[in-house]
Design a protein around this motif. Structure first.
Motif, mmCIF file in Angstrom:
data_model
loop_
_atom_site.group_PDB
_atom_site.id
_atom_site.type_symbol
_atom_site.label_atom_id
_atom_site.label_comp_id
_atom_site.label_asym_id
_atom_site.label_seq_id
_atom_site.Cartn_x
_atom_site.Cartn_y
_atom_site.Cartn_z
ATOM 1 N N VAL A 26 0.861 -1.185 0.000
ATOM 2 C CA VAL A 26 0.000 0.000 0.000
ATOM 3 C C VAL A 26 0.897 1.234 0.000
ATOM 4 C CG1 VAL A 26 -1.813 1.273 1.202
ATOM 5 C CG2 VAL A 26 -1.769 -1.234 1.297
ATOM 6 N N VAL A 27 0.701 2.103 -0.990
ATOM 7 C CA VAL A 27 1.510 3.313 -1.130
ATOM 8 C C VAL A 27 0.574 4.506 -0.980
ATOM 9 C CG1 VAL A 27 3.082 4.616 -2.593
ATOM 10 C CG2 VAL A 27 3.084 2.106 -2.685
ATOM 11 N N ILE A 28 0.867 5.354 -0.005
ATOM 12 C CA ILE A 28 -0.013 6.470 0.332
ATOM 13 C C ILE A 28 0.699 7.785 0.058
ATOM 14 C CG2 ILE A 28 -1.269 7.619 2.199
ATOM 15 C CD1 ILE A 28 -1.578 4.833 3.493
ATOM 16 N N PHE A 29 0.023 8.658 -0.678
ATOM 17 C CA PHE A 29 0.551 9.987 -0.959
ATOM 18 C C PHE A 29 -0.188 10.986 -0.071
ATOM 19 C CE2 PHE A 29 1.187 8.076 -5.373
ATOM 20 C CZ PHE A 29 2.494 7.701 -5.094
ATOM 21 N N GLN A 30 0.548 11.620 0.821
ATOM 22 C CA GLN A 30 -0.054 12.498 1.818
ATOM 23 C C GLN A 30 0.424 13.926 1.636
ATOM 24 O OE1 GLN A 30 -2.407 13.572 3.585
ATOM 25 N NE2 GLN A 30 -2.391 12.129 5.315
ATOM 26 N N GLY A 31 -0.522 14.844 1.552
ATOM 27 C CA GLY A 31 -0.199 16.258 1.386
ATOM 28 C C GLY A 31 -0.568 17.067 2.607
ATOM 29 N N GLU A 32 -0.753 18.363 2.390
ATOM 30 C CA GLU A 32 -0.951 19.280 3.514
ATOM 31 C C GLU A 32 -2.149 20.201 3.300
ATOM 32 O OE1 GLU A 32 2.918 20.909 5.003
ATOM 33 O OE2 GLU A 32 3.748 19.666 3.374
ATOM 34 N N ASP A 33 -3.136 19.731 2.524
ATOM 35 C CA ASP A 33 -4.337 20.545 2.367
ATOM 36 C C ASP A 33 -5.418 20.055 3.322
ATOM 37 O OD1 ASP A 33 -5.476 18.273 1.228
ATOM 38 O OD2 ASP A 33 -5.533 19.072 -0.806
ATOM 39 N N GLU A 34 -6.626 20.538 3.140
ATOM 40 C CA GLU A 34 -7.705 20.246 4.077
ATOM 41 C C GLU A 34 -8.179 18.791 4.018
ATOM 42 O OE1 GLU A 34 -9.423 21.277 0.164
ATOM 43 O OE2 GLU A 34 -7.870 22.142 1.443
ATOM 44 N N THR A 35 -7.758 18.045 3.013
ATOM 45 C CA THR A 35 -8.183 16.644 2.897
ATOM 46 C C THR A 35 -7.228 15.682 3.601
ATOM 47 O OG1 THR A 35 -7.010 16.225 0.813
ATOM 48 C CG2 THR A 35 -9.215 17.188 0.656
ATOM 49 N N ARG A 36 -6.232 16.201 4.285
ATOM 50 C CA ARG A 36 -5.235 15.335 4.939
ATOM 51 C C ARG A 36 -5.895 14.324 5.867
ATOM 52 N NH1 ARG A 36 0.388 15.540 5.856
ATOM 53 N NH2 ARG A 36 0.977 14.324 7.692
ATOM 54 N N ALA A 37 -6.929 14.744 6.595
ATOM 55 C CA ALA A 37 -7.582 13.839 7.546
ATOM 56 C C ALA A 37 -8.208 12.639 6.847
ATOM 57 C CB ALA A 37 -8.645 14.593 8.336
ATOM 58 N N LEU A 38 -8.669 12.824 5.613
ATOM 59 C CA LEU A 38 -9.262 11.704 4.870
ATOM 60 C C LEU A 38 -8.205 10.660 4.526
ATOM 61 C CD1 LEU A 38 -11.571 13.693 2.411
ATOM 62 C CD2 LEU A 38 -12.244 12.496 4.511
ATOM 63 N N THR A 39 -7.013 11.120 4.162
ATOM 64 C CA THR A 39 -5.932 10.188 3.854
ATOM 65 C C THR A 39 -5.414 9.538 5.128
ATOM 66 O OG1 THR A 39 -5.364 11.531 1.925
ATOM 67 C CG2 THR A 39 -3.723 9.946 2.670
ATOM 68 N N ASP A 40 -5.367 10.283 6.233
ATOM 69 C CA ASP A 40 -4.993 9.692 7.524
ATOM 70 C C ASP A 40 -5.943 8.545 7.880
ATOM 71 O OD1 ASP A 40 -2.810 11.318 8.065
ATOM 72 O OD2 ASP A 40 -3.960 12.773 9.232
ATOM 73 N N ARG A 41 -7.224 8.752 7.649
ATOM 74 C CA ARG A 41 -8.222 7.728 7.970
ATOM 75 C C ARG A 41 -7.989 6.460 7.144
ATOM 76 N NH1 ARG A 41 -14.621 8.237 6.570
ATOM 77 N NH2 ARG A 41 -13.667 8.546 4.518
ATOM 78 N N ALA A 42 -7.696 6.650 5.842
ATOM 79 C CA ALA A 42 -7.425 5.496 4.990
ATOM 80 C C ALA A 42 -6.150 4.780 5.418
ATOM 81 C CB ALA A 42 -7.320 5.944 3.530
ATOM 82 N N GLU A 43 -5.120 5.558 5.778
ATOM 83 C CA GLU A 43 -3.868 4.958 6.228
ATOM 84 C C GLU A 43 -4.079 4.121 7.492
ATOM 85 O OE1 GLU A 43 0.362 6.184 8.317
ATOM 86 O OE2 GLU A 43 -0.805 7.746 7.320
ATOM 87 N N ALA A 44 -4.844 4.661 8.434
ATOM 88 C CA ALA A 44 -5.063 3.950 9.690
ATOM 89 C C ALA A 44 -5.716 2.594 9.438
ATOM 90 C CB ALA A 44 -5.936 4.797 10.620
ATOM 91 N N PHE A 45 -6.667 2.558 8.529
ATOM 92 C CA PHE A 45 -7.312 1.282 8.235
ATOM 93 C C PHE A 45 -6.346 0.345 7.497
ATOM 94 C CE2 PHE A 45 -9.689 -1.794 5.828
ATOM 95 C CZ PHE A 45 -10.665 -2.203 6.710
ATOM 96 N N ALA A 46 -5.628 0.872 6.519
ATOM 97 C CA ALA A 46 -4.702 0.037 5.752
ATOM 98 C C ALA A 46 -3.685 -0.639 6.658
ATOM 99 C CB ALA A 46 -3.999 0.875 4.694
ATOM 100 N N ARG A 47 -3.222 0.062 7.680
ATOM 101 C CA ARG A 47 -2.234 -0.514 8.596
ATOM 102 C C ARG A 47 -2.839 -1.621 9.456
ATOM 103 N NH1 ARG A 47 2.571 1.966 8.530
ATOM 104 N NH2 ARG A 47 2.720 4.137 7.814
#
Length: 333
Positions: free
Chosen positions: A250-271
């Motif tokens: 699983v490769v996650i691209f994480q930025g610094e805009d307002e959608t960061r929390a959505l990617t954090d949520r996906a990362e937490a589940f993937a782990r």
């Protein structure tokens, strides 16, 4: 750094920065003359690279701005395309056939066309109403698009910080070299760890969704013949997560805009499922000289630099040239 031509990279990126006066003059004239809508048109990677700027306009502006696939635009049309339209194209070579046809289509309907490319005598540069030419093979086009969209939104009263951002972008060539240098050991380690993997699951969101799509399709699939799944972090829980297994890369691209929390949520589940999760996060890179409020806007440009290092190391460990193709521009289609 592996296969990194620093003088060439600096010169190419500087050539994009040097287009600022031309871009601003063009935008000012268009705003003064008035137009109703803006189309950002590309094919493949250049289409995906338009998404961050459609995203920027959608959350910042009331102007009608949308990205379009060149080939689909020609066959499906667009009811809003006409004499009050501005259409922007990008092409590294200036020869992309789908984009050439789309330019002809747009011009036939009275739209004003703009092209960013690296070749002044290319078909695209010669067809568009305004060609903005950088050095050959300059990629990506984020610097030019930041100038274009930033100036446009500023003139409309929808972006107060443009002049500061544009000034800070003068330092981006050296900043990105520093990014590449910092990313080199990370890229080498990722490639070594995944040299035998034939499938990757990519997640990204916000203004990095376009880059996620691009890296999945144009690099891993086209240039390395690897199978991928790509999913927007906001859509992660609506289907594709069922493909995750314990050994899925699983490769996650994480930025610094307002959608960061959505990617954090996906990362937490993937782990919770996979033991092989890699996060490429723009927060890991200092970007000296860039104000904190602009870092999010630069995320696609930063990760393009980081993942270009990954690509070179995948090429090395897999003994698979990034220039090798079976079909693209090899066979007629």
């Amino acid at each position: 750094m592996l296969r990194f031509n620093e003088p060439e990279f600096l010169s190419q990126t500087a050539s994009a920065v040097a287009l600022r006066p031309q871009i601003e003059e063009l935008v000012d004239r268009l705003v003064d003359e008035g137009f109703d809508n803006l189309l950002l048109v590309g094919a493949g990677g250049t289409y995906a690279q338009m998404w961050p700027y459609e995203h920027l306009a959608r959350r910042s502006s009331t102007l009608d701005v949308r990205a379009a696939i060149a080939a689909e635009l020609v066959v499906s049309g667009d009811a809003r395309l006409g004499e009050r339209s501005v259409v922007v194209f990008t092409s590294v070579s200036g020869t992309t056939e789908d984009s050439v046809r789309a330019i002809e289509y747009c011009k036939a309907r009275g739209a004003y066309t703009i092209g960013f490319t690296g070749y002044p005598d290319s078909p695209i540069a010669e067809l568009v109403d305004a060609a903005l030419v950088s050095e050959p093979k300059t990629w990506p086009f984020d610097v030019q698009m930041l100038f274009f969209m930033g100036r446009l939104l500023s003139r409309r009263g929808e972006f107060d910080g443009y002049d500061r951002l544009a000034g800070e972008l003068a330092g981006i060539p050296r900043i990105l070299v520093d990014v590449a240098r910092q990313a080199e050991p990370v890229a080498a380690a990722f490639a070594e760890a995944h040299r035998d993997d034939d499938y990757h699951f990519l997640i990204g969101g916000g203004n990095l969704w376009g880059f996620t799509y691009l890296y999945s399709m144009c690099i891993l699939e086209e240039m390395q013949w690897l199978r991928t799944t790509r999913v927007h972090s906001a859509e992660f829980f609506h289907g594709s997560l069922e493909l995750l297994e314990e050994d899925t890369s699983v490769v996650i691209f994480q930025g610094e805009d307002e959608t960061r929390a959505l990617t954090d949520r996906a990362e937490a589940f993937a782990r919770r499922v996979s033991k092989d999760v890699t996060v490429f996060d723009t927060r890991d890179y200092p970007l000296d000289g860039i104000s904190p409020e602009f870092r999010g806007l630069l995320a696609p440009l930063v990760l393009d630099t980081v993942l270009s290092r990954v690509s070179k190391h995948l090429e090395r460990v897999r003994d698979h040239s990034l220039d090798l193709r079976r079909y693209y521009r090899v066979m007629d289609y």
